[in-house]
Enzyme design. Structure first.
Site, PDB file in Angstrom:
ATOM      1  N   SER A 145       0.857  -1.185   0.000  1.00 46.22           N
ATOM      2  CA  SER A 145       0.000   0.000   0.000  1.00 46.22           C
ATOM      3  C   SER A 145       0.895   1.238   0.000  1.00 46.22           C
ATOM      4  CB  SER A 145      -0.887   0.011   1.248  1.00 46.22           C
ATOM      5  OG  SER A 145      -1.546   1.258   1.408  1.00 46.22           O
ATOM      6  N   TYR A 158      -1.550   0.141  10.782  1.00 46.63           N
ATOM      7  CA  TYR A 158      -1.738  -0.352   9.412  1.00 46.63           C
ATOM      8  C   TYR A 158      -0.515  -0.035   8.561  1.00 46.63           C
ATOM      9  CZ  TYR A 158      -3.603  -0.835   4.684  1.00 46.63           C
ATOM     10  OH  TYR A 158      -3.785  -1.181   3.364  1.00 46.63           O
TER      11      TYR A 158
END
Length: 236
Positions: A145, A158
């Site tokens: 990501s 995250y």
């Protein structure tokens, strides 16, 4: 079309979103597909869609698997080997994007992200890499990501897990040099999926799942001597 004819591709997190679209795009290139996720009903729906999309060409297998459970993952690899053959492409796409602040104290959510985003990636690689090395061929894809490149005040944990995915990818690229096994890290920006349904970043259009799937197809269809190590896909 058919650049991956006869190749066996395993895609985790394939029941919805990016994973489902990656599986469809790989199938359209002729690959046999193994769909992996925890929800078998959704996997079977994607399986039917791929069968229709490809006019029933190629094999499509749906295997219910919890990638955070190493025994589940190793059983997955054994099942694929027994029923289809050697895995040529393994896409580590499954991920958890939960409340990411440290101050929240949501330990269970941190653990879920670590178990899926980090341990799940390592389990998947470990399950298929020995066979790839013995054959001097294969391609590992880690879907990370842009949160592995940048950290916001709401994405601490995250982002930490996605930094870890990128570190694993970068290290493996060096470990696997001259082995014939390729390693690609894909870092998507915000994509329009169930995971992003609660996002508040409305200043730019979100990416579509096909944008990420096309990046995967690009990487795995390069000549054997070309290793696309890192692809970052952001909205304009």
């Amino acid at each position: 079309m058919n650049k991956l004819q006869g190749k066996i591709a395993v895609v985790t997190g394939a029941s919805t979103g990016i994973g489902a679209t990656i599986a469809k795009e790989l199938a359209m290139e002729g690959a046999h597909i193994v769909l992996v996720a925890r929800r078998l009903d959704k996997l079977n729906k994607v399986k039917s869609e791929i069968t229709e999309l490809t006019n029933n060409k190629g094999n499509v297998m749906a295997v219910q698997t919890d990638i955070s459970d190493k025994n589940d993952v190793y059983q997955l690899a054994k099942k694929v080997q027994a029923e289809l053959g050697n895995v040529d492409i393994f896409v580590n796409n499954a991920g958890q994007m939960l409340a990411g602040t440290v101050r929240s104290g949501k330990v269970e959510e941190w653990e879920a992200m670590v178990d899926v985003n980090i341990k799940g990636v390592l389990y998947g690689i470990d399950a298929v890499l020995p066979s790839m090395l013995s054959r001097s061929t294969g391609h590992l894809i880690n879907v990370a990501s842009v949160s592995g490149l940048e950290v916001t005040k709401t994405s601490t944990v995250y982002s930490a897990t996605k930094h870890a995915v990128r570190a694993i990818s970068m290290g493996l690229e060096k470990e696997l040099a001259r082995t014939g096994v390729r390693m690609t890290n894909i870092s998507p920006g915000m994509v329009d999926t169930d995971l992003s349904s609660n996002n508040t970043w409305n200043d730019r259009k979100m990416l579509e799942t096909k944008d990420i799937a096309k990046a995967v197809v690009y990487a795995v269809t390069q000549p054997d001597y070309v290793n696309v190590n890192e692809v970052t896909v952001r909205p304009v």
